[in-house]
Design an enzyme around this catalytic site. Sequence first.
Site: not given
Length: 228
Positions: A12, A37, A39, A41, A70, A72, A141, A146-149, A177-179, A199-200
Amino acid sequence: MNFDRRIKIAPSILSADFADFGREIRAIEAEGADWVHVDVMDGHFVPNLTFGPPAVKAFRPHVRGFMDVHLMIAPVDAYIDAYAEAGADMITAHVEAGPHPHRTLQAIRGAGKKAGIALNPGTPVEAVEYLLDLCDTVLVMTVNPGFGGQKFIHSQIDKIARLRGMIGDRPIHIQVDGGIDAKTAPLVAKAGADVLVAGSAVFKGGSVDQPAIYGGNIRAIREAAQAV
Ligand code: DX5
Ligand code: ZN
């Protein structure tokens, strides 16, 4: 694009250097990214603001492969053509974005793009049961968007497994997607996910001047997922 369920890594660019997207996109693709990817928003559906169609249009010439957008955002239907014209290869909308997700998916396919539907952590997998025949990807999800990390939400593993059962042998990717990192990748892969957004975990420690670190991060996630 012929369908296969081999593990794909989709970095991402939300975690990239916002002053250097062209070089960052080229770097992650050179270092093994399967999809890019993006994102999007809107500060309404999620409490953050990122890329409009002009930004996605500016990314397009730097993406050699598959640009996975994506959305959102809510409402979403009014923006599908703009992101399609901006060059998205796939457009994913949230099932929660409005009352007519079936029509939204028809519009994405009508724009000639691959179609994805996304589920927030609180949304049951049954929400997509009557949408599967209009989908190329279902995005689960694994954080609240809303946020990375953010921290991976483990309750979503059961949702991924149930979704895998629902999909059967239809040519539909399960994207998460996420974590996602080398620790959580095997959990989601074992449950049935085949496209991992990170992402992170991809961008951490690297830069466009040290892209090999991106490559090492991508390999670590891929190998952890493939090891199950
Ligand atoms: C929604 C975004 C993030 C991002 C991944 O919040 O979609 O989930 O892509 O961020 P990481 O991989 O840093 O959790
Ligand atoms: Zn995303």
